[in-house]
Scaffold this motif. Sequence first.
Motif, PDB file in Angstrom:
ATOM      1  N   LEU A  15    -121.367  30.977  14.707  1.00 26.99           N
ATOM      2  CA  LEU A  15    -120.355  31.030  13.665  1.00 26.99           C
ATOM      3  C   LEU A  15    -119.394  32.164  13.997  1.00 26.99           C
ATOM      4  N   ASN A  16    -118.116  31.909  13.906  1.00 25.54           N
ATOM      5  CA  ASN A  16    -117.104  32.896  14.281  1.00 25.54           C
ATOM      6  C   ASN A  16    -116.520  33.556  13.043  1.00 25.54           C
ATOM      7  N   LEU A  17    -116.653  34.876  12.988  1.00 23.97           N
ATOM      8  CA  LEU A  17    -116.111  35.650  11.877  1.00 23.97           C
ATOM      9  C   LEU A  17    -115.014  36.566  12.395  1.00 23.97           C
ATOM     10  N   ALA A  18    -113.840  36.473  11.798  1.00 28.49           N
ATOM     11  CA  ALA A  18    -112.737  37.367  12.153  1.00 28.49           C
ATOM     12  C   ALA A  18    -112.709  38.526  11.167  1.00 28.49           C
ATOM     13  N   VAL A  19    -112.818  39.745  11.678  1.00 26.55           N
ATOM     14  CA  VAL A  19    -112.755  40.953  10.861  1.00 26.55           C
ATOM     15  C   VAL A  19    -111.403  41.608  11.122  1.00 26.55           C
ATOM     16  N   ILE A  20    -110.591  41.706  10.078  1.00 26.08           N
ATOM     17  CA  ILE A  20    -109.249  42.265  10.234  1.00 26.08           C
ATOM     18  C   ILE A  20    -109.299  43.747   9.875  1.00 26.08           C
ATOM     19  N   GLY A  21    -109.186  44.608  10.883  1.00 23.61           N
ATOM     20  CA  GLY A  21    -109.203  46.045  10.662  1.00 23.61           C
ATOM     21  C   GLY A  21    -110.449  46.708  11.208  1.00 23.61           C
ATOM     22  N   GLY A  22    -110.236  47.834  11.894  1.00 19.70           N
ATOM     23  CA  GLY A  22    -111.347  48.535  12.538  1.00 19.70           C
ATOM     24  C   GLY A  22    -111.582  49.919  11.977  1.00 19.70           C
ATOM     25  N   GLY A  23    -111.543  50.050  10.643  1.00 22.14           N
ATOM     26  CA  GLY A  23    -111.895  51.306   9.999  1.00 22.14           C
ATOM     27  C   GLY A  23    -113.364  51.319   9.627  1.00 22.14           C
ATOM     28  N   PHE A  24    -113.739  52.166   8.683  1.00 20.80           N
ATOM     29  CA  PHE A  24    -115.140  52.272   8.283  1.00 20.80           C
ATOM     30  C   PHE A  24    -115.702  50.922   7.842  1.00 20.80           C
ATOM     31  N   PRO A  37    -127.831  36.726  15.893  1.00 20.71           N
ATOM     32  CA  PRO A  37    -127.212  36.140  17.092  1.00 20.71           C
ATOM     33  C   PRO A  37    -126.406  34.884  16.813  1.00 20.71           C
ATOM     34  N   ASN A  38    -126.581  34.281  15.642  1.00 17.49           N
ATOM     35  CA  ASN A  38    -125.824  33.067  15.316  1.00 17.49           C
ATOM     36  C   ASN A  38    -124.397  33.361  14.870  1.00 17.49           C
ATOM     37  N   ILE A  39    -124.053  34.662  14.770  1.00 18.55           N
ATOM     38  CA  ILE A  39    -122.724  35.044  14.318  1.00 18.55           C
ATOM     39  C   ILE A  39    -121.992  35.805  15.415  1.00 18.55           C
ATOM     40  N   LYS A  40    -120.806  35.342  15.746  1.00 16.35           N
ATOM     41  CA  LYS A  40    -119.943  36.040  16.710  1.00 16.35           C
ATOM     42  C   LYS A  40    -118.815  36.692  15.917  1.00 16.35           C
ATOM     43  N   THR A  41    -118.818  38.007  15.903  1.00 18.67           N
ATOM     44  CA  THR A  41    -117.817  38.749  15.140  1.00 18.67           C
ATOM     45  C   THR A  41    -116.761  39.318  16.084  1.00 18.67           C
ATOM     46  N   THR A  42    -115.499  39.153  15.712  1.00 17.84           N
ATOM     47  CA  THR A  42    -114.401  39.730  16.472  1.00 17.84           C
ATOM     48  C   THR A  42    -113.569  40.589  15.535  1.00 17.84           C
ATOM     49  N   ILE A  43    -113.341  41.844  15.944  1.00 12.33           N
ATOM     50  CA  ILE A  43    -112.500  42.757  15.168  1.00 12.33           C
ATOM     51  C   ILE A  43    -111.071  42.679  15.706  1.00 12.33           C
ATOM     52  N   TYR A  44    -110.120  42.436  14.810  1.00 12.48           N
ATOM     53  CA  TYR A  44    -108.711  42.418  15.175  1.00 12.48           C
ATOM     54  C   TYR A  44    -108.053  43.649  14.556  1.00 12.48           C
TER      55      TYR A  44
END
Length: 452
Positions: A15-24, A37-44
């Motif tokens: 499952l692909n999760l887009a995280v917008i923002g790389g703060g706390f 492991p079933n979740i692929k997280t990408t920080i933008y």
Amino acid sequence: MSSITREDPLAPKPLNLAVIGGGFAGLALTIGLLPYPNIKTTIYESAPAFAEIGVGVAFGPNAVRAMGMISPGILDGFKKHLTGNDAGYPDLKDVWASFRYGMNWTEEGEGEEKKRKYGDLITHLRGTRGALGSMLEEAGINTRSCIHRARFLNELVKLIPEGTAKFGKRLVDFEELGEGGVKLKFADGEIVVADAVVGCDGIKSTTRDIMFGKEGKSVKPNFTGEYAYRALVPVDIAVETLGDELAKNCQLYVGHQGYIMSYPVEHGKFINIAACRKKGDFEWDHENWIIPSTTEDMVKDFEGWGRNIIELISRFETKDKWGFYDMSHEEKYYRGRICLIGDSAHASTPHIGAGAGMAFEDAYILSNLLGTSKDARVWEKAFKCFDEIRRQRTQNIIKASKKAGMANSFQGEGIGSDMDRLRLDIKARYRWVWDFDLEASLVEAKMMLLNL
């Protein structure tokens, strides 16, 4: 002889999760999802690298506990740089802040005049006890846990796997797809499709603006009528000006229309100072939230306060004035497969030192709800549960912080400059924040998810 590795066509796709923002908030959520492991997280992240503005930040016992519950690595990184009250004053180890008079004045009441003297102690606010207090003590963490924002951010970044973050990615729009998922558009022209999106892009959140804008709504930060002069001062200057005990331990000086807070950071090398002012119906008529100021402006703003506090303010190397905004509103924190956490949903003023800690509570709850969901179609329900569990507490934090700022400035309703009432208010205002049962909150959220 080379071997060829083929993907199992029957294996479930991550499952692909887009995280917008790389703060706390964004980093804590991503770290909380690493065990799944079933979740692929990408920080933008829109900036060219991870970065934090500001100087020192305090975390209450509830936030410190949340860090360890998300990942022991977060707590270990926090402990590397945290600074509490000075070890040379063991009787202040469990003190969150020592409240003192910031000015001399005569208080009239009940037929007598009471002389208030600058620097005199009003009360020591001591930390939480019971199981949470024992946890902190066992971990070697003082009640007063302060840290330099940039140092802590760097420790969080170390826990993020290489390749997880993409930089220079400024979100400009997104669209929920009929077949499921969200299409994100970035300023550089890249288009990405994710199963869901979590906005962690702070009080000026683009994710929030787009989310509410698609419904014709506007949820914007509110100026609170307050501002502060903030700086890091070398400890030797602070000791020279205030004396050893006052400089090396957290102090909060209260007064008319403002207060001044000081506490050590960087293992006592520097003293973080925030000189806050609240002036009735004052309006912030500046486009920027941080504006240049002068020593003369700062000194004039605190005219009548204690002599050595004024002297210390006059020695600030930075002259910036910070406007205070918060995110007090009644809207839900999610829409479909889009969710907001941290300051993007509920930024608070700093008057009870709880705003930053809410990001870690949020990350703990949401990472557990998402991590235990095997299907992206469940994530919208998980967002709904997150909203119902977290919105009331975080909005109450905003309200409580406003009240604390008013009380510290002798403008509290039913309190004013009555020191007996102020003492009672000080002792009561933090307990419900610190002693919160986060694990029970997660259990409630999971039960709610099961029943949807």
